[in-house]
Write a protein that holds these residues in place. Structure first.
Motif, short mmCIF file in Angstrom:
data_model
loop_
_atom_site.label_atom_id
_atom_site.label_comp_id
_atom_site.label_asym_id
_atom_site.label_seq_id
_atom_site.Cartn_x
_atom_site.Cartn_y
_atom_site.Cartn_z
N ALA A 82 0.82 -1.20 0.00
CA ALA A 82 0.00 0.00 0.00
C ALA A 82 0.86 1.26 0.00
N ILE A 83 1.97 1.24 0.76
CA ILE A 83 2.88 2.39 0.79
C ILE A 83 3.51 2.60 -0.58
N CYS A 84 3.95 1.52 -1.21
CA CYS A 84 4.52 1.61 -2.56
C CYS A 84 3.49 2.17 -3.54
N ALA A 85 2.25 1.68 -3.44
CA ALA A 85 1.20 2.16 -4.35
C ALA A 85 0.95 3.65 -4.14
N TRP A 86 1.00 4.11 -2.90
CA TRP A 86 0.76 5.52 -2.61
C TRP A 86 1.85 6.40 -3.21
N PHE A 87 3.12 6.02 -2.94
CA PHE A 87 4.23 6.87 -3.37
C PHE A 87 4.58 6.71 -4.85
N LEU A 88 4.38 5.52 -5.40
CA LEU A 88 4.79 5.28 -6.78
C LEU A 88 3.66 5.47 -7.79
N LEU A 98 2.22 10.52 -13.82
CA LEU A 98 2.30 9.06 -13.80
C LEU A 98 3.43 8.61 -14.72
N GLY A 99 4.37 7.83 -14.17
CA GLY A 99 5.55 7.50 -14.95
C GLY A 99 6.07 6.11 -14.70
N LEU A 100 7.37 5.96 -14.90
CA LEU A 100 8.02 4.65 -14.92
C LEU A 100 7.80 3.86 -13.63
N ASP A 101 7.88 4.50 -12.47
CA ASP A 101 7.70 3.78 -11.20
C ASP A 101 6.35 3.09 -11.16
N ARG A 257 15.56 2.28 -14.31
CA ARG A 257 15.24 3.57 -13.70
C ARG A 257 16.41 4.54 -13.86
N LEU A 258 17.62 4.03 -13.75
CA LEU A 258 18.80 4.90 -13.90
C LEU A 258 18.89 5.44 -15.32
N SER A 259 18.48 4.63 -16.29
CA SER A 259 18.50 5.10 -17.68
C SER A 259 17.55 6.27 -17.88
N ALA A 260 16.44 6.28 -17.13
CA ALA A 260 15.51 7.40 -17.20
C ALA A 260 16.10 8.65 -16.55
N ALA A 287 3.00 1.94 -20.25
CA ALA A 287 2.55 1.03 -19.19
C ALA A 287 2.74 -0.43 -19.61
N LEU A 288 2.37 -0.74 -20.85
CA LEU A 288 2.55 -2.11 -21.35
C LEU A 288 4.02 -2.46 -21.46
N ALA A 289 4.85 -1.48 -21.81
CA ALA A 289 6.30 -1.72 -21.87
C ALA A 289 6.83 -2.09 -20.50
#
Length: 326
Positions: A82-88, A98-101, A257-260, A287-289
């Motif tokens: 739930a914490i991950c869903a909130w922050f990411l 809304l992005g890569l995370d 993530r580092l590449s972003a 998102a599908l990627a």
């Protein structure tokens, strides 16, 4: 001047410049294929008589303290999810970012479906039937061996969250650490950073997994390579290649993530070319990627090596009856 321009254009074509790169389309197609696999497996499972809790076999009984610890693990895992869903996901979505995370977290959720591949050929990963579960969808996964076990307790409350915090979660932490290390050591190479983070991921997994299996009896490694296993033959035997595989998976998530972070436009290597798609398709394609990337990483770096080493293993764990398939 015209000749110079044509030469420049030819050079661009030869080097791939001036031509839209659409890596995002390739990864998105993989994501669609994985969603088809997930849909088929889950539909077959939900509509079958096996969509029910796995039987708790006797005569062994789970110690009371282990049962309490197991429930604590389930609550903590759902809380971390739930914490991950909130922050990411939620906070970036509310900000319109809304992005890569978020995409990697989505990929981790669907990547959990691959967990049923751990026992495709034989019972390698043992589950505690006291975990909250509704059986397993392994029978409907590709390449499932007809003689393999299909009645065991795929944990829902701690199993799925692990595919988020051991993947997208560790990737998020890894990038934070990489950025901090770059500030402290500006000349360090990306390869050196990833190597250092990989060692940290290995140690983290080795400690965390052994604490979990010894305090909760949530799972065990039923069959392993004895020469690569700690405490071989016991209920708590632990194959070192488990932590190696988890470290590589975590590094893959850190690398994307580092590449972003390093890209001028903020797009990772799996999102390249999204800007050339119609605007309405950009977010779904990215998102599908993310889903496709997670599926490839998990299957190629974890599930296949785990099965390959496990089915030829010679160290059999001494398991209590409530961790055996029904």
């Amino acid at each position: 001047m015209t000749g110079v321009l044509r030469s420049a254009e030819s050079a661009d074509v030869a080097t791939g410049q001036g031509r839209p790169r659409r890596a995002v389309v390739v990864w998105a197609v993989v994501g669609v294929l994985w969603l088809v696999v997930c849909g088929r497996a889950l539909a077959g499972w939900v509509t079958s008589p096996e969509f029910s809790p796995a039987p708790v076999l006797g005569p062994d009984t789970l110690p009371g303290h282990s049962l309490v610890a197991l429930r604590v693990l389930e609550v903590l895992s759902v809380t971390v999810l739930a914490i991950c869903a909130w922050f990411l996901v939620v906070k970036p979505w509310r900000r319109g970012r809304l992005g890569l995370d978020a995409f990697l977290m989505l990929g981790g959720v669907f990547g959990f479906v691959a967990d049923a591949s751990l026992n495709l050929y034989t019972y390698l990963f043992a589950w505690n039937a006291h975990s909250v579960n509704l059986g397993v969808w392994g029978r409907w996964m590709p390449f499932h061996h007809p003689g393999a076990a299909t009645r065991y307790a795929e944990a829902l409350l701690w199993g799925l969250p692990m595919y988020v915090y051991f993947c997208a979660g560790l990737g998020y932490v890894g990038v934070r650490a990489a950025v901090a290390l770059r500030r402290r050591f500006p000349h360090v190479s990306t390869a050196s950073l990833l190597a250092l983070l990989g060692v940290g991921d290995f140690v983290f997994d080795l400690v965390v997994e052994n604490v979990i299996i010894r305090t909760t009896d949530a799972y065990a490694f039923a069959r392993t390579q004895g020469g690569l296993t700690l405490w071989a033959g016991s209920q708590y035997q632990f194959p070192l290649y488990e932590s190696v595989a988890v470290a590589f998976v975590s590094l893959a998530f850190t690398a994307v993530r580092l590449s972003a972070v390093d890209a001028p436009d903020g797009l990772s290597f799996i999102e390249r070319g999204a800007e050339h798609l119609p605007r309405v398709l950009r977010l779904p394609a990215r998102a599908l990627a993310g889903v496709g990337f997670c599926a490839v990483v998990l299957v190629m770096l974890y599930h296949l090596p785990f099965n390959w080493l496990g089915i030829t293993g010679d160290s059999m764990a001494h398991l209590p009856s409530y961790m055996l398939p029904g």
